[in-house]
Scaffold this motif. Structure first.
Motif, short mmCIF file in Angstrom:
data_model
loop_
_atom_site.label_atom_id
_atom_site.label_comp_id
_atom_site.label_asym_id
_atom_site.label_seq_id
_atom_site.Cartn_x
_atom_site.Cartn_y
_atom_site.Cartn_z
N ASP A 6 2.34 8.92 4.43
CA ASP A 6 2.22 7.64 5.13
C ASP A 6 1.73 6.57 4.17
O ASP A 6 0.58 6.61 3.73
CB ASP A 6 1.26 7.78 6.31
CG ASP A 6 0.83 6.43 6.84
OD1 ASP A 6 1.63 5.48 6.75
OD2 ASP A 6 -0.31 6.31 7.34
N GLU A 7 2.57 5.61 3.87
CA GLU A 7 2.20 4.59 2.89
C GLU A 7 1.42 3.43 3.49
O GLU A 7 1.19 2.43 2.82
CB GLU A 7 3.44 4.10 2.15
CG GLU A 7 4.06 5.21 1.32
CD GLU A 7 5.14 4.75 0.37
OE1 GLU A 7 5.61 3.60 0.51
OE2 GLU A 7 5.53 5.54 -0.50
N TYR A 8 1.00 3.54 4.76
CA TYR A 8 0.08 2.55 5.31
C TYR A 8 -1.37 3.07 5.28
O TYR A 8 -2.26 2.55 5.95
CB TYR A 8 0.48 2.16 6.74
CG TYR A 8 1.72 1.26 6.78
CD1 TYR A 8 2.24 0.71 5.63
CD2 TYR A 8 2.36 0.98 7.99
CE1 TYR A 8 3.38 -0.10 5.66
CE2 TYR A 8 3.48 0.17 8.04
CZ TYR A 8 3.98 -0.37 6.86
OH TYR A 8 5.10 -1.17 6.91
N SER A 33 14.44 8.16 -8.06
CA SER A 33 14.27 9.34 -7.22
C SER A 33 12.81 9.45 -6.83
O SER A 33 11.93 9.16 -7.65
CB SER A 33 14.64 10.60 -7.99
OG SER A 33 15.97 10.53 -8.32
N PHE A 34 12.60 9.90 -5.64
CA PHE A 34 11.25 10.07 -5.08
C PHE A 34 11.13 11.49 -4.52
O PHE A 34 12.03 12.31 -4.70
CB PHE A 34 11.03 9.09 -3.91
CG PHE A 34 11.10 7.62 -4.24
CD1 PHE A 34 9.96 6.84 -4.21
CD2 PHE A 34 12.31 7.01 -4.53
CE1 PHE A 34 10.01 5.48 -4.47
CE2 PHE A 34 12.37 5.64 -4.79
CZ PHE A 34 11.21 4.88 -4.76
N TRP A 35 10.11 11.72 -3.71
CA TRP A 35 9.98 12.99 -3.00
C TRP A 35 11.10 13.17 -1.98
O TRP A 35 11.31 14.25 -1.47
CB TRP A 35 8.62 13.07 -2.31
CG TRP A 35 8.48 12.16 -1.09
CD1 TRP A 35 8.77 10.83 -1.04
CD2 TRP A 35 8.06 12.51 0.22
NE1 TRP A 35 8.53 10.33 0.22
CE2 TRP A 35 8.09 11.34 1.01
CE3 TRP A 35 7.63 13.70 0.80
CZ2 TRP A 35 7.73 11.33 2.36
CZ3 TRP A 35 7.26 13.68 2.14
CH2 TRP A 35 7.32 12.52 2.91
N GLY A 71 19.41 0.03 -4.68
CA GLY A 71 18.12 -0.06 -3.99
C GLY A 71 17.08 0.85 -4.63
O GLY A 71 17.42 1.89 -5.20
N TYR A 72 15.83 0.45 -4.57
CA TYR A 72 14.73 1.17 -5.20
C TYR A 72 15.01 1.42 -6.68
O TYR A 72 14.59 2.43 -7.25
CB TYR A 72 14.43 2.49 -4.49
CG TYR A 72 13.67 2.30 -3.20
CD1 TYR A 72 12.42 1.71 -3.20
CD2 TYR A 72 14.20 2.71 -1.99
CE1 TYR A 72 11.72 1.52 -2.02
CE2 TYR A 72 13.51 2.53 -0.80
CZ TYR A 72 12.27 1.92 -0.82
OH TYR A 72 11.58 1.73 0.34
N ASP A 73 15.78 0.51 -7.29
CA ASP A 73 16.07 0.58 -8.73
C ASP A 73 16.76 1.87 -9.16
O ASP A 73 16.72 2.23 -10.34
CB ASP A 73 14.78 0.41 -9.55
CG ASP A 73 14.41 -1.06 -9.70
OD1 ASP A 73 15.31 -1.85 -9.99
OD2 ASP A 73 13.23 -1.40 -9.49
N ASP A 128 8.30 2.26 9.90
CA ASP A 128 8.76 1.25 8.95
C ASP A 128 9.46 1.91 7.77
O ASP A 128 9.92 1.23 6.86
CB ASP A 128 7.59 0.39 8.45
CG ASP A 128 7.26 -0.71 9.45
OD1 ASP A 128 8.00 -0.87 10.44
OD2 ASP A 128 6.25 -1.41 9.25
N SER A 129 9.47 3.22 7.74
CA SER A 129 10.24 3.94 6.73
C SER A 129 11.32 4.74 7.44
O SER A 129 11.09 5.30 8.51
CB SER A 129 9.33 4.90 5.96
OG SER A 129 10.12 5.87 5.29
N SER A 130 12.48 4.79 6.79
CA SER A 130 13.59 5.56 7.37
C SER A 130 13.36 7.06 7.23
O SER A 130 14.16 7.86 7.67
CB SER A 130 14.89 5.17 6.68
OG SER A 130 14.85 5.57 5.33
N LEU A 131 12.26 7.45 6.58
CA LEU A 131 11.99 8.89 6.41
C LEU A 131 11.23 9.46 7.59
O LEU A 131 10.78 10.60 7.54
CB LEU A 131 11.16 9.12 5.13
CG LEU A 131 11.92 9.21 3.81
CD1 LEU A 131 12.65 7.92 3.51
CD2 LEU A 131 10.99 9.55 2.65
N SER A 132 11.06 8.70 8.65
CA SER A 132 10.16 9.13 9.71
C SER A 132 10.85 9.74 10.92
O SER A 132 10.45 10.80 11.42
CB SER A 132 9.30 7.95 10.16
OG SER A 132 8.18 8.39 10.85
C1 BGC Z 1 8.78 5.44 1.80
C2 BGC Z 1 8.64 6.59 0.82
C3 BGC Z 1 9.99 6.87 0.20
C4 BGC Z 1 10.58 5.62 -0.43
C5 BGC Z 1 11.98 5.83 -0.96
C6 BGC Z 1 9.37 4.26 1.09
O1 BGC Z 1 9.57 3.23 2.00
O2 BGC Z 1 7.54 5.11 2.34
O3 BGC Z 1 8.18 7.74 1.47
O4 BGC Z 1 9.88 7.87 -0.76
O5 BGC Z 1 10.64 4.61 0.55
O6 BGC Z 1 12.86 6.19 0.05
#
Ligand code: BGC
Length: 798
Positions: A487-489, A359-361, A354-356, A626-630
């Motif tokens: 917040d990506e919205y 790594s992200f924040w 997933g997500y290729d 909509d993100s599991s980071l919330s």
């Molecule tokens: C979230 C990002 C997160 C990425 C990878 C996205 O849906 O909005 O905050 O870094 O997923 O988990």
């Protein structure tokens, strides 16, 4: 044999009874084994049926073009995608000529279990072939936490009736065919046959394949070796072709007899080393694994995990399902970081593509805060990886016309791989997230050597970036414009409060670190003027505030935007990003994930208690998760503002994200940030831990659904245990001399052998529970009935 919820509740493991063909991909993620270097999805030994075959090596990826309908300056041209490397875990079985395959014949019993204390994936199956022959298969699989390059499988087949002819083919397979993606942008790009053969070798019980990725030029070697034991004559053959190597064992078993095979698997890869060097590395790892033997590897694994759990367990009384979920979370976070060693920790760990595999924040903001207090060496390594990518981050900054370093929003090796700049490059907060992780690590460990050699430079280069990205306006205020917060919205907004507060800390930390290490700072070109400019920008940082509403807008003007039509959004339209255009999401008040609320957690010092209460209630109405980071962040602040039952609901949501597949995409890999976030929700939410000052500070409180919460934290040479019940909180120093901490603002000195006990406060519960958008309320946890409780059945270990 399909069960709606395949995993029974057990405090120390995950058990799956039966075999659910449709749920395979999800179970493969849940049962994934990894040490942060090698990752094996929980595919069946025989390889088929599968949901998604997966074998990953941290850092091994292929390049792929990032095409744009309309290109623009500074758009990354090439993406990086994790690849499924040579599969070494395959063991195919033929029973009197018929392949052992759960889709045919009769499955008389099937069970898999993962024990968090042993780090072994166990399986037992009893199967009758279409021709009526019955065999019992048991296997145990591990990815070694002590021998980084090694995985191993113990595989036993027993004839229930006989005599029966048994053929076991133990294989290495490269370029496995993968199922096509479903178009979900969060899944991975599927690359056809990414590996080009370079060397193959098979003889005796051993085989090695070496391949090279076509465009990224990485050399990948995989090797297998075996110990095979049977009651009578066992013939073995070895053969290889470009993409396959196979050791075959053939025997005839009478009823009750067994064939046992131990398979050692080793991996190595390199961008620079020669073919013989990489091959030799794998052969050496195989020899070492064989020398240790199966039992030795199992003992090492248990010892490693025994130490981990004795120092890092989180105990919960009153909710066994949450107990299981949080240990599952800790186990997978450990697996993701344990041996990643100067490589990134991907958003999915090494559990799926997933997500290729990027790594992200997620790493610095969610995973590292957990590892800092239980496995600080892994944090050191993860941040050193960031440091190795500084040359790329400097180039990126130069390309964007900025000073210092701009770290990528998503990457494997270090280059920016986001093809969508408003939610990629513009998310500059990643720089401050890295800086915060550096500061936390140094504060928790006192590792000044790390600070001098790596930390300082990361702080300096990110501070330089902020200083050049922002500017002082006519009133002297320091503003950061045109950036995207968590917040990506929302995107490309001015003065995102989270970003500005994180940048403020980043600028201050860089100045402080430069003062501590003047010689090294001077070598990086930092002079007093530059450090003063950082301090000045930090002191003048502009934080917007809506006086009329009495809340902080997430960014300038946010609270003036039109409200999203929540009433008119049916449940099937979530997640919104899959059903509505970004332009519409961006211009309205709707929040994908905690942003301002996260600012209140990580920079709690910048808000008054009243502001926290008002802000929390305001953003709850807008946040759709909509993100599991919330959920984890909402849990922490819900607890702080006294909404303990709501905090409990969110904690459970974060913890159960993958065990219950709440997002519906566990098949692509586990959500590491949510798993780590579940631990954060407990420790920072109910434990009330804040670590932004010199001493750790706690404000413990429990929801009525929990009777007890206990956890430990490694801080420098100390190990502090915190044990919370509704009545009291006990601080015990298990290691180290004296540790000053804060409890409800009171300074305490905890000494070894002299636990400190304080009453646990019961915060005033607000009259009303915060309100979420219709249909987006978290599932209520309190008083939940009907939790199915089971135990991890230990299968025979022989
Ligand atoms: C979230 C990002 C997160 C990425 C990878 C996205 O849906 O909005 O905050 O870094 O997923 O988990």
């Amino acid at each position: 044999m399909t069960t709606p919820d395949p995993f029974a509740v057990d405090p120390w493991g995950v058990v799956e009874h039966g075999f659910d063909l449709a749920g395979q991909a999800r179970a493969e993620s849940v049962f994934a084994l990894s040490n942060g270097h090698i990752g094996l999805r929980g595919n069946l030994d025989e390889g088929e049926p599968h949901g998604l075959p997966g074998t990953y090596l941290n850092g091994v990826f292929e390049l792929r073009p990032l095409p744009y309908a309309e290109s623009g300056y500074g758009f990354p041209e090439s993406g990086q995608s994790v690849i499924n490397v040579t599969n070494g875990k395959l063991i195919r079985l033929l029973v009197d000529d018929e392949p052992f395959d759960l889709r045919y014949g009769e499955v008389r019993g099937h069970q898999r279990s993962l024990d968090f204390r042993e780090g072994l994936l166990r399986r037992s199956a009893e199967w009758t072939s279409p021709a009526g022959r019955t065999v019992r298969v048991t296997s145990q699989r591990m990815v070694s936490l002590t021998q980084r390059a090694v995985a191993a499988v113990e595989y036993t087949v027993e004839a229930v009736d006989g005599p029966v002819r048994i053929v076991v083919q133990s294989e290495l397979v490269a370029n496995e065919q993968l199922p096509l993606g479903d178009g979900d942008p969060r899944a991975a790009a599927v690359l056809e046959a990414p590996l080009a053969a370079e060397l193959r070798h098979a003889a005796g019980s051993k085989a090695v394949l070496v391949h090279r990725t076509r465009f990224s030029g990485l050399r990948v070697a995989a090797g297998i070796d075996h110990v095979i034991e049977g009651p009578g004559r066992v013939d073995t053959t070895a053969e290889s072709s470009e993409d396959q190597a196979r050791i075959t064992a053939t025997t005839v078993l009478k009823a009750g007899e067994r064939l046992r095979l131990v398979k050692f698997i080793a991996y190595g890869w390199s961008a620079t080393r020669s073919l013989p060097a990489v091959r030799d590395q794998v052969e050496a790892a195989l020899t070492a694994a064989r020398y240790t033997g199966w039992d030795g590897l199992v003992d090492e694994q248990k010892e490693y995990l025994g130490r981990f759990w004795s120092d890092s367990d989180i105990e919960i009384e009153g909710d066994v399902e949450l107990q299981q979920a949080v240990r599952f979370a800790l186990f997978h976070v450990l697996q993701a970081g344990a041996r990643s060693e100067e490589r990134a920790i991907p958003a999915k760990g090494l559990t799926g593509p997933g997500y290729d595999g990027h790594s992200f924040w997620d790493t610095e903001t969610f995973v590292l805060p957990v590892l800092t207090y239980c496995l600080p060496a892994a944090v050191n390594q993860a941040l050193r990886w960031r440091h190795t990518t500084l040359p790329m981050a400097r180039d990126r900054a130069a390309q964007l016309g900025l000073a210092g370093a701009v770290f990528p929003w998503r990457t494997i090796r270090g280059e920016e791989c986001s093809g969508y700049w408003p939610a990629g490059t513009a998310a500059f907060h990643i720089g401050a997230d890295i800086a915060a992780a550096v500061v936390r690590y140094i504060r928790a460990t006192g590792d000044l050597e790390f600070e001098r050699a790596y930390g300082l430079e990361l702080l300096v280069e990110t501070a330089r970036m902020w200083r050049s990205l922002g500017h002082h306006d006519a009133h002297g205020r320091f503003r950061i414009e045109g950036v995207t917060g968590p917040d990506e919205y929302s995107a490309v907004a001015d003065n995102n409060v989270f970003t500005n507060l994180m940048a403020q800390s980043n600028l201050r930390s860089a100045a402080e670190s430069a003062t501590r290490h003047q010689f090294e700072a001077a070598a990086l070109g930092v002079d007093t003027e530059e450090a003063a400019a950082w301090r000045d920008a930090a002191d003048k940082m502009f934080i917007p505030y809506d006086e009329k509403l009495g809340v902080h807008p997430q960014a300038d003007g946010f609270t003036d935007h039109q409200l999203w039509d929540f009433e008119g959004t049916p449940p099937e339209k979530y997640p919104l990003l899959l059903h509505y255009p970004y332009f519409d999401l961006y211009r309205k008040q709707v929040v994908k994930q905690a942003d301002l609320v996260l600012a209140m957690q990580v920079r709690g010092d910048a808000f008054t208690q009243e502001q926290k209460v008002r802000n929390f209630n305001y953003y709850e109405r807008l946040t759709v998760r909509d993100s599991s980071l919330s959920a984890c962040t909402q849990a922490v602040i819900a607890a702080e503002v006294g909404q303990l039952d709501l905090a409990y609901d969110y904690t459970a949501e974060a913890a159960l994200m993958d065990l219950r597949d709440l997002g519906g995409n566990t098949r692509d890999g586990l959500h590491m940030a949510s798993l780590a976030g579940a631990c954060i929700a407990l420790v920072a939410g109910f434990g009330g831990l804040r670590d932004h000052d010199e001493h750790l500070s706690f404000r413990p409180r429990l929801p009525s659904g929990l009777q007890r919460l206990a956890f430990s934290m490694a801080v420098r040479e100390h190990l502090l245990r915190i044990d919370i019940t509704h009545a009291t909180t006990t601080y015990t120093l298990l290691r180290g001399g004296v540790l000053p901490i804060l409890h409800e603002g009171e300074s305490l000195r905890v000494e070894k052998g002299r636990p400190v006990v304080r009453p646990t406060q019961t915060p005033q519960t607000p009259a009303e529970r915060a309100v979420q958008p219709p249909g987006r309320e978290p599932a209520r946890r309190h008083g939940q009935a009907g939790v199915q409780v089971g135990t991890v059945d230990h299968l025979p270990a022989e």
